[in-house]
Design an enzyme around this catalytic site. Structure first.
Site, PDB file in Angstrom:
ATOM      1  N   SER A 229      -0.347   2.659   4.196  1.00 27.48           N
ATOM      2  CA  SER A 229      -0.856   3.032   2.868  1.00 27.48           C
ATOM      3  C   SER A 229      -0.457   4.458   2.483  1.00 27.48           C
ATOM      4  CB  SER A 229      -2.382   2.918   2.829  1.00 27.48           C
ATOM      5  OG  SER A 229      -2.849   3.430   1.600  1.00 27.48           O
TER       6      SER A 229
ATOM      7  N   SER B 204      -1.858   5.867  -0.141  1.00 29.29           N
ATOM      8  CA  SER B 204      -2.979   6.431  -0.902  1.00 29.29           C
ATOM      9  C   SER B 204      -3.453   7.776  -0.340  1.00 29.29           C
ATOM     10  CB  SER B 204      -4.137   5.437  -0.959  1.00 29.29           C
ATOM     11  OG  SER B 204      -3.759   4.344  -1.762  1.00 29.29           O
TER      12      SER B 204
ATOM     13  N   LYS C 262      -9.013  -7.128  -1.037  1.00 30.04           N
ATOM     14  CA  LYS C 262      -9.291  -6.900  -2.464  1.00 30.04           C
ATOM     15  C   LYS C 262     -10.114  -8.019  -3.126  1.00 30.04           C
ATOM     16  CE  LYS C 262      -5.093  -4.338  -3.702  1.00 30.04           C
ATOM     17  NZ  LYS C 262      -4.032  -4.253  -4.715  1.00 30.04           N
TER      18      LYS C 262
ATOM     19  N   ASP D 118      -5.116  -1.552 -11.054  1.00 31.47           N
ATOM     20  CA  ASP D 118      -3.685  -1.894 -10.968  1.00 31.47           C
ATOM     21  C   ASP D 118      -3.073  -2.123 -12.355  1.00 31.47           C
ATOM     22  OD1 ASP D 118      -3.225  -1.644  -8.274  1.00 31.47           O
ATOM     23  OD2 ASP D 118      -3.656  -3.740  -7.805  1.00 31.47           O
TER      24      ASP D 118
ATOM     25  N   GLY E 106      -1.352 -11.397  -6.531  1.00 29.31           N
ATOM     26  CA  GLY E 106      -2.321 -10.393  -6.978  1.00 29.31           C
ATOM     27  C   GLY E 106      -1.720  -9.428  -7.991  1.00 29.31           C
TER      28      GLY E 106
ATOM     29  N   LEU F  84       7.599  -4.229  -9.558  1.00 24.95           N
ATOM     30  CA  LEU F  84       6.437  -3.669  -8.858  1.00 24.95           C
ATOM     31  C   LEU F  84       6.830  -3.132  -7.484  1.00 24.95           C
ATOM     32  CD1 LEU F  84       4.833  -4.794 -11.158  1.00 24.95           C
ATOM     33  CD2 LEU F  84       3.207  -5.780  -9.553  1.00 24.95           C
TER      34      LEU F  84
ATOM     35  N   GLY G 207       8.575   0.866  -9.587  1.00 22.97           N
ATOM     36  CA  GLY G 207       7.176   0.541  -9.268  1.00 22.97           C
ATOM     37  C   GLY G 207       6.354   1.687  -8.710  1.00 22.97           C
TER      38      GLY G 207
HETATM   39  P1  NAP Z   1       1.151 -11.629  -3.219  1.00 18.78           P
HETATM   40  O1  NAP Z   1      -0.174 -11.802  -3.860  1.00 18.78           O
HETATM   41  O2  NAP Z   1       1.322 -11.973  -1.788  1.00 18.78           O
HETATM   42  O3  NAP Z   1       2.235 -12.460  -4.096  1.00 18.78           O
HETATM   43  C1  NAP Z   1       3.586 -12.532  -3.665  1.00 18.78           C
HETATM   44  C2  NAP Z   1       4.415 -13.171  -4.768  1.00 18.78           C
HETATM   45  O4  NAP Z   1       5.803 -13.152  -4.336  1.00 18.78           O
HETATM   46  C3  NAP Z   1       4.069 -14.636  -5.039  1.00 18.78           C
HETATM   47  O5  NAP Z   1       4.280 -14.910  -6.403  1.00 18.78           O
HETATM   48  C4  NAP Z   1       5.092 -15.373  -4.168  1.00 18.78           C
HETATM   49  O6  NAP Z   1       5.381 -16.675  -4.611  1.00 18.78           O
HETATM   50  C5  NAP Z   1       6.306 -14.497  -4.335  1.00 18.78           C
HETATM   51  N1  NAP Z   1       7.270 -14.700  -3.266  1.00 18.78           N
HETATM   52  C6  NAP Z   1       7.149 -14.281  -1.987  1.00 18.78           C
HETATM   53  N2  NAP Z   1       8.248 -14.673  -1.271  1.00 18.78           N
HETATM   54  C7  NAP Z   1       9.039 -15.361  -2.133  1.00 18.78           C
HETATM   55  C8  NAP Z   1      10.310 -16.031  -2.006  1.00 18.78           C
HETATM   56  N3  NAP Z   1      10.974 -16.051  -0.838  1.00 18.78           N
HETATM   57  N4  NAP Z   1      10.838 -16.622  -3.112  1.00 18.78           N
HETATM   58  C9  NAP Z   1      10.180 -16.594  -4.290  1.00 18.78           C
HETATM   59  N5  NAP Z   1       8.986 -15.992  -4.479  1.00 18.78           N
HETATM   60  C10 NAP Z   1       8.423 -15.374  -3.401  1.00 18.78           C
HETATM   61  O7  NAP Z   1       1.649 -10.108  -3.341  1.00 18.78           O
HETATM   62  P2  NAP Z   1       1.269  -9.036  -4.461  1.00 18.78           P
HETATM   63  O8  NAP Z   1       0.073  -8.289  -4.038  1.00 18.78           O
HETATM   64  O9  NAP Z   1       1.289  -9.704  -5.800  1.00 18.78           O
HETATM   65  O10 NAP Z   1       2.515  -8.028  -4.311  1.00 18.78           O
HETATM   66  C11 NAP Z   1       3.827  -8.431  -4.681  1.00 18.78           C
HETATM   67  C12 NAP Z   1       4.764  -7.221  -4.619  1.00 18.78           C
HETATM   68  O11 NAP Z   1       4.317  -6.240  -5.553  1.00 18.78           O
HETATM   69  C13 NAP Z   1       4.764  -6.530  -3.253  1.00 18.78           C
HETATM   70  O12 NAP Z   1       6.063  -6.086  -2.994  1.00 18.78           O
HETATM   71  C14 NAP Z   1       3.830  -5.342  -3.441  1.00 18.78           C
HETATM   72  O13 NAP Z   1       4.142  -4.253  -2.596  1.00 18.78           O
HETATM   73  C15 NAP Z   1       4.125  -4.989  -4.902  1.00 18.78           C
HETATM   74  N6  NAP Z   1       2.989  -4.315  -5.559  1.00 18.78           N
HETATM   75  C16 NAP Z   1       3.214  -3.055  -6.014  1.00 18.78           C
HETATM   76  C17 NAP Z   1       2.206  -2.386  -6.661  1.00 18.78           C
HETATM   77  C18 NAP Z   1       2.492  -1.009  -7.177  1.00 18.78           C
HETATM   78  O14 NAP Z   1       1.539  -0.231  -7.369  1.00 18.78           O
HETATM   79  N7  NAP Z   1       3.731  -0.697  -7.462  1.00 18.78           N
HETATM   80  C19 NAP Z   1       0.949  -2.994  -6.846  1.00 18.78           C
HETATM   81  C20 NAP Z   1       0.761  -4.300  -6.377  1.00 18.78           C
HETATM   82  C21 NAP Z   1       1.799  -4.946  -5.733  1.00 18.78           C
HETATM   83  P3  NAP Z   1       4.530 -17.947  -4.060  1.00 18.78           P
HETATM   84  O15 NAP Z   1       3.293 -17.975  -4.905  1.00 18.78           O
HETATM   85  O16 NAP Z   1       5.430 -19.101  -4.269  1.00 18.78           O
HETATM   86  O17 NAP Z   1       4.234 -17.672  -2.612  1.00 18.78           O
END
Ligand code: NAP
Length: 281
Positions: A18, A20, A69, A105, A134, A220, A243
């Site tokens: 993290s 943070s 979360k 977020d 998420g 992101l 992001g």
């Molecule tokens: P999550 O809830 O685990 O969701 C992951 C997403 O990625 C789902 O839609 C999943 O699809 C998709 N995915 C994963 N592997 C895949 C693949 N091989 N092919 C196609 N789709 C795939 O994760 P999250 O919390 O939303 O986070 C997602 C990303 O955003 C991460 O990299 C995280 O670090 C980043 N993030 C950044 C911030 C920021 O402040 N910049 C905030 C939040 C998140 P399925 O539903 O089909 O599994």
């Protein structure tokens, strides 16, 4: 206890990754506040008891991160509209014997967009969002709250996108994951919320040919800072938004709640976090 002696936390499992603490400690130093911000590693089976004991231990609040979360929703006395809409809490504040939960977020996403692409709203009557996890929930809630008229949502698991269409209503239209390049003609704004393109994950395969001129592309993912999606978009003349700014801006409301100062997201803070990302890569 005065404001300058407040103690906050980030609670997750694992928690070493993290950033943070880096952000909040940067601000504590910058604003000369004698507060503390600690990492707490708490496994899922210990979440409830550990979380509920934190007020007694002198904490005034903190951040909740993966994988807690959603679970945290069960333990707050009051959740704000964004947390209820998203179904997850990332910021808590202990006040008047109660636990208040919020989700910052979406705020972080929009503030970053406004910061890095101020004309985004004019360009984005419609958007394409990739992913239905998420991060996507926060992005959808924030874009809808800002009045975006139509959002095309593509996710590998169609069912999860359909659930979000049901939750957020008829301004969302789900499309097949295989159609993600074809629908870009509709996108004034393209948002990748999947983990594709992140260091150690597969690349995001997408063809930007149909993206209209003037479109804005944002990711992101912030490791690497410039993902392949953003690099391609930039090379093709589109405005890009990385992001990292979302991560920085989502931290602002929590810091203000706990330490009483509204902190600024500056280039210096950004460079401080980038230096850490580079050192870790
Ligand atoms: P999550 O809830 O685990 O969701 C992951 C997403 O990625 C789902 O839609 C999943 O699809 C998709 N995915 C994963 N592997 C895949 C693949 N091989 N092919 C196609 N789709 C795939 O994760 P999250 O919390 O939303 O986070 C997602 C990303 O955003 C991460 O990299 C995280 O670090 C980043 N993030 C950044 C911030 C920021 O402040 N910049 C905030 C939040 C998140 P399925 O539903 O089909 O599994």
């Amino acid at each position: 206890m005065t404001k300058t002696q407040q103690k906050a936390f980030v609670l997750g499992w694992p928690i070493d990754h993290s950033r943070s603490p880096l952000i909040h400690r940067f601000w504590l130093k910058k604003y000369n506040i004698k507060g503390k911000y600690k990492r707490l590693a708490v496994p899922p089976d210990m979440f409830g008891t550990s979380f509920l004991a934190l007020h007694e231990k002198g904490y005034c609040g903190g951040n909740i991160t993966i994988p807690h979360k959603v679970r945290a929703m069960e333990f707050v006395d009051e959740a704000d509209l964004m947390a209820r809409t998203i179904g997850a809490v990332n910021t808590v504040h202990f006040r008047d014997g109660k636990i208040f939960g919020s989700n910052t977020d979406g705020y972080g996403f929009i503030t970053n967009l406004e910061d890095q692409a101020p004309r985004w709203q004019a360009a984005s009557t419609s958007a394409v969002v990739l992913g239905a996890g998420g991060g996507a929930r926060a992005v959808l809630a924030a874009l809808l709250a800002k009045g975006v008229q139509k959002i095309y949502l593509a996710n590998r698991t169609l069912e999860k996108a359909k659930q979000l269409e049901k939750l957020f209503g008829n301004r969302i239209e789900t499309v097949d994951w295989q159609q993600r390049s074809q629908i870009l003609g509709h996108a004034g704004l393209l948002v990748n919320t999947t983990s594709l393109g992140m260091t150690g994950k597969p690349a995001l395969e997408i063809n930007l040919e149909k993206l209209p001129p003037g479109a804005i592309v944002t990711d992101l993912v912030y490791t690497p800072l410039e993902t392949r999606l953003l690099k391609n978009a930039r090379k093709n003349g589109f405005t890009t938004v990385d992001g990292l700014g979302m991560l920085l801006h989502q931290a602002v409301p929590g810091f203000e709640l706990w330490f009483g100062v509204c902190p600024k997201v500056t280039g210096k803070l950004r460079n401080h976090i980038i230096a850490d990302l580079v050192a870790a890569s």
